[in-house]
Design a protein around this motif. Structure first.
Motif, PDB file in Angstrom:
ATOM      1  N   LEU A  64       0.658  -0.821   0.339  1.00  0.00           N
ATOM      2  CA  LEU A  64      -0.066  -0.185  -0.284  1.00  0.00           C
ATOM      3  C   LEU A  64       0.836   0.968  -0.155  1.00  0.00           C
ATOM      4  CD1 LEU A  64      -3.613   0.442   0.570  1.00  0.00           C
ATOM      5  CD2 LEU A  64      -1.969   1.281   2.944  1.00  0.00           C
ATOM      6  N   ARG A  65       0.797   1.975  -0.925  1.00  0.00           N
ATOM      7  CA  ARG A  65       1.150   3.511  -0.856  1.00  0.00           C
ATOM      8  C   ARG A  65       0.723   4.689  -0.074  1.00  0.00           C
ATOM      9  NH1 ARG A  65       0.235   5.647  -6.426  1.00  0.00           N
ATOM     10  NH2 ARG A  65      -2.604   4.966  -6.323  1.00  0.00           N
ATOM     11  N   PRO A  66       1.873   5.241   0.868  1.00  0.00           N
ATOM     12  CA  PRO A  66       1.825   6.231   1.717  1.00  0.00           C
ATOM     13  C   PRO A  66       0.256   6.311   1.978  1.00  0.00           C
ATOM     14  CG  PRO A  66       3.701   6.509   0.467  1.00  0.00           C
ATOM     15  CD  PRO A  66       3.280   6.042  -0.545  1.00  0.00           C
ATOM     16  N   THR A  67       0.020   6.749   3.269  1.00  0.00           N
ATOM     17  CA  THR A  67      -0.815   6.669   3.628  1.00  0.00           C
ATOM     18  C   THR A  67      -1.263   8.389   4.735  1.00  0.00           C
ATOM     19  OG1 THR A  67      -0.345   6.331   5.552  1.00  0.00           O
ATOM     20  CG2 THR A  67      -2.165   4.449   4.489  1.00  0.00           C
ATOM     21  N   SER A  68      -0.288   9.023   3.806  1.00  0.00           N
ATOM     22  CA  SER A  68      -0.380  10.766   4.125  1.00  0.00           C
ATOM     23  C   SER A  68      -1.664  11.309   3.457  1.00  0.00           C
ATOM     24  CB  SER A  68       1.006  11.022   3.665  1.00  0.00           C
ATOM     25  OG  SER A  68       1.476  10.736   1.972  1.00  0.00           O
ATOM     26  N   VAL A  69      -2.255  10.024   2.286  1.00  0.00           N
ATOM     27  CA  VAL A  69      -3.228  11.289   1.797  1.00  0.00           C
ATOM     28  C   VAL A  69      -4.106   9.967   1.851  1.00  0.00           C
ATOM     29  CG1 VAL A  69      -2.258  12.327  -0.267  1.00  0.00           C
ATOM     30  CG2 VAL A  69      -2.041   9.508  -0.483  1.00  0.00           C
ATOM     31  N   PRO A  70      -5.650  10.258   1.566  1.00  0.00           N
ATOM     32  CA  PRO A  70      -6.498   9.473   1.555  1.00  0.00           C
ATOM     33  C   PRO A  70      -5.832   8.053   1.368  1.00  0.00           C
ATOM     34  CG  PRO A  70      -7.297  11.589   2.168  1.00  0.00           C
ATOM     35  CD  PRO A  70      -6.371  11.607   1.271  1.00  0.00           C
ATOM     36  N   LYS A 146      10.107   1.459   5.757  1.00  0.00           N
ATOM     37  CA  LYS A 146      10.598   2.364   6.819  1.00  0.00           C
ATOM     38  C   LYS A 146      10.663   3.337   4.896  1.00  0.00           C
ATOM     39  CE  LYS A 146      11.264   2.039  11.181  1.00  0.00           C
ATOM     40  NZ  LYS A 146      11.526   1.937  12.305  1.00  0.00           N
ATOM     41  N   ALA A 147      12.023   2.737   4.164  1.00  0.00           N
ATOM     42  CA  ALA A 147      12.622   3.408   3.508  1.00  0.00           C
ATOM     43  C   ALA A 147      11.787   3.856   2.275  1.00  0.00           C
ATOM     44  CB  ALA A 147      13.084   2.053   2.395  1.00  0.00           C
ATOM     45  N   ASN A 148      10.222   3.762   2.331  1.00  0.00           N
ATOM     46  CA  ASN A 148       9.752   4.851   1.566  1.00  0.00           C
ATOM     47  C   ASN A 148       8.377   5.079   1.408  1.00  0.00           C
ATOM     48  OD1 ASN A 148       8.510   2.063   0.694  1.00  0.00           O
ATOM     49  ND2 ASN A 148       8.528   2.124  -1.144  1.00  0.00           N
TER      50      ASN A 148
END
Length: 206
Positions: A64-70, A146-148
């Motif tokens: 799953l890509r970063p959850t910094s966006v919905p 943590k790398a991405n």
């Protein structure tokens, strides 16, 4: 052969770099992950990172890509604990690809495509109708990379539905007979053909 070192890769134009690095890993699985929120709103999205983690217990993972966006898929899985994985086949390529568009949580991708929900055996999350392989999944755990800032989501298979003509006597599923797609990069789709199965390999005796 064309060669890129790390410095050259880092300096590439953004879209070129994305296409290059997404393609270099080889063909990837093409799946639709479907979920339903606690307020009954459905969601379906394309993923190319589903992978086998083990058979006992039967575990699959996806990135799953970063959850910094919905991330509606993640939010629904986190809330309910359930989701489905559905293999993309040739007949639904364009609709499946469209689920990569970023819709608001209030809009279901089932409503803006020809994809249809399919409920089985009282499982909470919907399946995608007519997919040759459908998996009922239960969330188990997740790991932060943590790398991405991505996440590895791990789920256990609760139920497995396979079209009869794909399943062979020894449990092998012939994906080619279902016209099941593979993804090349971000937006290239192939329908692989079956070549052959090879015997289990043991060391040569000299």
């Amino acid at each position: 052969m064309t060669y890129f070192n790390l410095q050259e890769i880092n300096q590439l134009e953004h879209l070129y770099k994305i296409n290059l690095i997404n393609s270099c890993a080889g063909y990837k699985s093409a799946n639709l992950i479907a979920t339903k929120s606690t307020d009954k709103k459905t969601n379906v999205a394309i993923f190319s990172s589903v992978t086998h983690l083990g058979s006992a217990p039967p575990l699959l993972g996806f990135i799953l890509r970063p959850t910094s966006v919905p991330r509606n898929t993640y939010e629904n899985i986190f809330e309910t604990g359930y989701y489905t994985i559905n293999h993309i086949h040739e007949s639904i390529l364009k609709d499946a690809h469209h689920t990569s568009a970023k819709y608001e949580r209030s809009i279901s991708e089932f409503e803006v495509t020809n994809l249809e929900t399919d409920y089985k055996d009282n499982f909470y999350a919907p399946f995608v109708k007519d997919c040759p392989i459908q998996l009922a999944m239960k969330y188990v755990e997740e790991y932060e990379i943590k790398a991405n800032n991505t996440k590895l989501i791990i789920g256990e298979i609760q139920g497995l539905y396979i079209k009869d003509n794909l399943l062979q006597k020894d449990g092998f599923i012939n994906l080619a007979d279902g016209n099941i797609a593979a993804i090349n990069g971000l937006d290239g789709y192939s329908i692989p053909t079956f070549k052959e199965r090879l015997d289990y390999q043991r060391p040569k005796i000299f």
